[in-house]
Design an enzyme around this catalytic site. Structure first.
Site, PDB file in Angstrom:
ATOM      1  N   ARG A  81      46.906  67.471  40.369  1.00  0.00           N
ATOM      2  CA  ARG A  81      47.603  67.112  39.138  1.00  0.00           C
ATOM      3  C   ARG A  81      49.070  67.520  39.251  1.00  0.00           C
ATOM      4  NH1 ARG A  81      46.555  70.066  35.500  1.00  0.00           N
ATOM      5  NH2 ARG A  81      44.914  71.431  36.283  1.00  0.00           N
ATOM      6  N   TYR A 209      45.349  60.187  42.437  1.00  0.00           N
ATOM      7  CA  TYR A 209      44.538  61.409  42.372  1.00  0.00           C
ATOM      8  C   TYR A 209      43.772  61.464  41.045  1.00  0.00           C
ATOM      9  CZ  TYR A 209      43.085  66.126  41.655  1.00  0.00           C
ATOM     10  OH  TYR A 209      42.301  67.208  41.356  1.00  0.00           O
ATOM     11  N   LYS A 218      41.200  64.040  31.976  1.00  0.00           N
ATOM     12  CA  LYS A 218      42.185  64.951  31.383  1.00  0.00           C
ATOM     13  C   LYS A 218      43.053  64.237  30.341  1.00  0.00           C
ATOM     14  CE  LYS A 218      40.898  68.244  34.128  1.00  0.00           C
ATOM     15  NZ  LYS A 218      40.099  69.340  33.576  1.00  0.00           N
ATOM     16  N   HIS A 238      38.643  72.435  27.165  1.00  0.00           N
ATOM     17  CA  HIS A 238      38.457  72.480  28.623  1.00  0.00           C
ATOM     18  C   HIS A 238      37.321  73.457  28.916  1.00  0.00           C
ATOM     19  CE1 HIS A 238      40.553  73.196  32.789  1.00  0.00           C
ATOM     20  NE2 HIS A 238      39.647  72.244  32.859  1.00  0.00           N
ATOM     21  N   SER A 260      41.468  75.600  35.747  1.00  0.00           N
ATOM     22  CA  SER A 260      40.993  74.768  36.847  1.00  0.00           C
ATOM     23  C   SER A 260      40.630  75.616  38.073  1.00  0.00           C
ATOM     24  CB  SER A 260      42.091  73.784  37.258  1.00  0.00           C
ATOM     25  OG  SER A 260      42.545  73.104  36.116  1.00  0.00           O
ATOM     26  N   CYS A 262      38.300  77.754  38.663  1.00  0.00           N
ATOM     27  CA  CYS A 262      37.898  79.153  38.435  1.00  0.00           C
ATOM     28  C   CYS A 262      36.386  79.250  38.320  1.00  0.00           C
ATOM     29  CB  CYS A 262      38.530  79.697  37.161  1.00  0.00           C
ATOM     30  SG  CYS A 262      40.262  80.117  37.356  1.00  0.00           S
ATOM     31  N   ASP A 287      33.215  70.571  32.615  1.00  0.00           N
ATOM     32  CA  ASP A 287      34.683  70.593  32.504  1.00  0.00           C
ATOM     33  C   ASP A 287      35.222  70.426  31.082  1.00  0.00           C
ATOM     34  OD1 ASP A 287      37.201  70.767  33.891  1.00  0.00           O
ATOM     35  OD2 ASP A 287      37.472  68.620  33.590  1.00  0.00           O
ATOM     36  N   ARG A 375      37.566  67.114  46.679  1.00  0.00           N
ATOM     37  CA  ARG A 375      36.653  66.965  45.541  1.00  0.00           C
ATOM     38  C   ARG A 375      35.419  66.144  45.876  1.00  0.00           C
ATOM     39  NH1 ARG A 375      38.540  69.007  40.319  1.00  0.00           N
ATOM     40  NH2 ARG A 375      40.530  69.950  40.818  1.00  0.00           N
TER      41      ARG A 375
HETATM   42  C1  OXD Z   1      41.113  70.427  36.677  1.00  0.00           C
HETATM   43  C2  OXD Z   1      39.950  69.565  36.999  1.00  0.00           C
HETATM   44  O1  OXD Z   1      42.139  70.364  37.366  1.00  0.00           O
HETATM   45  O2  OXD Z   1      38.934  69.697  36.316  1.00  0.00           O
HETATM   46  O3  OXD Z   1      41.008  71.195  35.703  1.00  0.00           O
HETATM   47  O4  OXD Z   1      40.057  68.722  37.897  1.00  0.00           O
HETATM   48 MN    MN Z   2      39.207  71.013  34.628  1.00  0.00          MN
END
Ligand code: OXD
Ligand code: MN
Length: 590
Positions: A81, A209, A218, A238, A260, A262, A287, A375
């Protein structure tokens, strides 16, 4: 301009008038060679896949060991991102707030329309209708993404309820989020992700991406939805969403907000340790959660998504057995490495990489074999612990909400907020070390209130006020907690084993909810004493536990002073309750 070929559904009588009009406008602006309205069918997915394979954009993986799995390589300049190129375009700059980059809507539209002019020449334009949330849920919201990327169309099919049913619902609702996307030339100088919350629209150019291009995720389900939620009286967050079942058969639903990369996906799919038989975790989402005060005074949650766009590195049979099994079929991998047998590979897996994420023979001198933000994109139904409640129209009632970040120091393993208002302060105080999910430096500590810093579509001052107002409507609110799985000792070693062992902390939480577990009162909130945690079968040195549960008063005072400084940015938009709650904690430190 030659008249573009149109997939039959484009002229279907079922296409709502407002969608058809917008499709024509975009077609005139972007000049595609063809228009394809996605139906969401299996045959369509097979056709898109085949086309991408023929074009060399999707690489089939070892078909015996990874059936129907593919590798996609994004441009090396386009792997995360881009927060510095992401804007919230409200009429008033103050409404976007200091937490967002802002551009005036007129200027932003002019800039984006210039980029989109003729951008789809020679390409097919895909019209992707989708529904965020169970298709028959009153809490679901729909959108249409127009994109020139078939990879995006295919991924949206995995990530959302995409196709005919969504289009039919849009016809009934009469409202939808308009998301316009083009990969453009993948030029970082011509890359912008613009949000127009007042118009419920998004324009994203120059990136393929996921976080920038799969607009249901998002852009819609957080930035636009958070705005929509404020005007309609709910919350778009989130957060992962899980069901936790005790050996006695008691089920609690828990949501958790972490920045993100974590570990949201790992916690959502937690495999209980062998020493805790009878416990079960099922996943509703990894998410995003949309939260609604229910008529019963509880807070109810749905996951608007239908798939996972998870971080691959670190995922293995030990860290997350469910995810490891989940991605063994029908998965699109992005920017992972390959073994000589054509299996996907990333750091944390056994075996050896042969080809790196950029398609070069693997050489450790070039850095990791898989990109750190590589990913997997996969339907949630592939998850061995998928929760059937994910499709419940009303969602599930929450017992607990957890906030947390990646902090090597200060934040203890777990603490419980005194009440909702204090919990809003705890959420606003979330801080975390940055990860590879965003372009920029990794490992820098930054404030990430409610893990929403990159995703709140409006001023954080107004957002906290909204959280406080939601709390006023709850007569049976969930308990609010803060966790930190990432505490390190002076030698940089993790103090807590994490992964499945996190269940011990979840267990304490739901026993607190049920009124069965004890706690010590501390200035930052309630914390378990050693005997309040189930540590049976876990070898944890007493000194580690003491450090994990310590409250360092001088360090907390200085952290709170920093938070007070952050609050200053929000001026009159900061709810006075937030300062009062912060002062209260300081007072408790004496
Ligand atoms: C983020 C994702 O960046 O979920 O939070 O991809
Ligand atoms: Mn996320």
């Amino acid at each position: 301009m030659a008249k573009p070929a149109v997939h039959p559904a484009a002229s279907s009588p079922d296409m709502p008038e407002a969608v058809a009009r917008w499709v024509q406008e975009v077609r005139a602006l972007t000049e595609p060679k063809a228009v394809h309205v996605c139906t969401g069918s299996d045959a369509e997915a097979a056709e898109l896949t085949e086309q991408l394979v023929r074009a060399g954009e999707l690489l089939p993986l070892n078909a015996e060991r990874y059936p129907r799995c593919y590798l996609y390589r994004s441009n090396p300049n386009d792997v995360a991102r881009v927060e510095h190129l992401t804007f919230v375009c409200t009429k008033s700059e103050a409404d976007a707030g200091p937490n967002n980059h802002w551009m005036a809507p007129d200027a932003a539209h002019r800039k984006m329309d210039e980029l989109f002019r003729g951008a789809m020449r020679g390409r097919t334009m895909y019209v992707v209708p989708y529904c965020m949330g169970p298709i028959d849920s009153p809490y679901a919201r729909c959108g249409v993404e127009i994109t020139d990327s078939p990879y995006v169309a295919l991924s949206m099919r995995l990530m959302t309820r995409m196709g005919d049913a969504a289009l039919a619902r849009i016809g009934r609702d009469g409202v939808f989020v308009r998301g316009l996307h083009s990969i453009g030339e993948l030029d970082p100088e011509r890359r912008f992700i613009m949000h127009f919350p007042e118009e419920l629209s998004i324009k994203s150019f120059g990136s393929g991406y996921g976080g920038n291009a799969l607009l249901g995720k998002k852009c819609h389900a957080l930035r636009i939805a958070s705005w929509q939620a404020r005007t309609e009286g709910w919350l778009a967050e989130h957060m992962l969403l899980l069901a936790l079942e005790s050996p006695a058969g008691e089920t609690h639903y828990v949501a958790a907000a972490f920045p993100s990369a974590c570990g949201k996906t790992n916690l959502a799919m937690l495999v209980p340790p062998a020493s805790m038989p009878g416990w079960k975790v099922r996943t509703l989402g990894d998410d995003i959660a949309w939260l609604h005060p229910g008529p019963d005074g509880r807070l109810w949650a749905i996951n608007p998504e239908a798939g996972y766009f998870g971080v691959a590195p670190g995922t293995n049979a030990k860290s997350n057995r469910n995810a490891y099994d989940m991605v063994r079929h029908d998965t699109i991998f992005t920017n992972v490495a390959l073994t000589a047998e054509g299996d996907p590979w990333w750091e944390g897996l056994e075996g050896t990489p042969a080809i790196d994420w950029q398609g070069r023979p693997y050489d450790p001198k070039n850095g990791p074999a898989a990109h750190p933000n590589s990913r997997f994109t996969v339907s949630a139904r592939n998850n061995p612990c998928y929760a059937a409640e994910s499709d419940a129209a009303a969602g599930v009632p929450l017992s607990a909400i957890i906030f947390g970040g990646r902090r090597r120091a200060l934040a203890p393993l777990v603490f419980e907020a005194r009440d909702w208002r204090h919990g809003v302060l705890v959420g606003a105080g979330v801080a975390s070390e940055t990860t590879a999910a965003i372009t920029g430096k990794v490992g820098v500590l930054r404030r990430d209130p409610m893990a929403m810093k990159p995703f709140a579509g409006y001023n954080f001052g107004d957002y906290w006020q909204h959280w406080l107002a939601i709390g006023e409507r709850l007569t049976r609110p969930p308990k609010l907690f803060h966790v930190n799985w990432f505490r390190q000792d002076a030698g940089g070693r993790f103090l807590w084993p994490g992964f499945g062992e996190n269940l011990r902390v979840l267990k304490w939480m739901i026993e607190r909810v049920a009124g069965r577990a004890g706690a010590l009162d501390t200035p930052i909130g309630a914390m378990p004493a050693r005997e309040d945690l189930d540590l049976d079968g876990l070898e944890l040195p007493p000194a580690s536990l003491a450090e994990l549960l310590a409250v360092d008063a001088p360090a907390w005072r200085s952290d709170l002073a920093h938070l007070a400084g952050e609050f200053d940015q929000y001026g009159a938009r900061l709810p006075p309750v937030m300062r009062r709650e912060l002062d209260e904690v300081l007072k408790r430190f004496g």
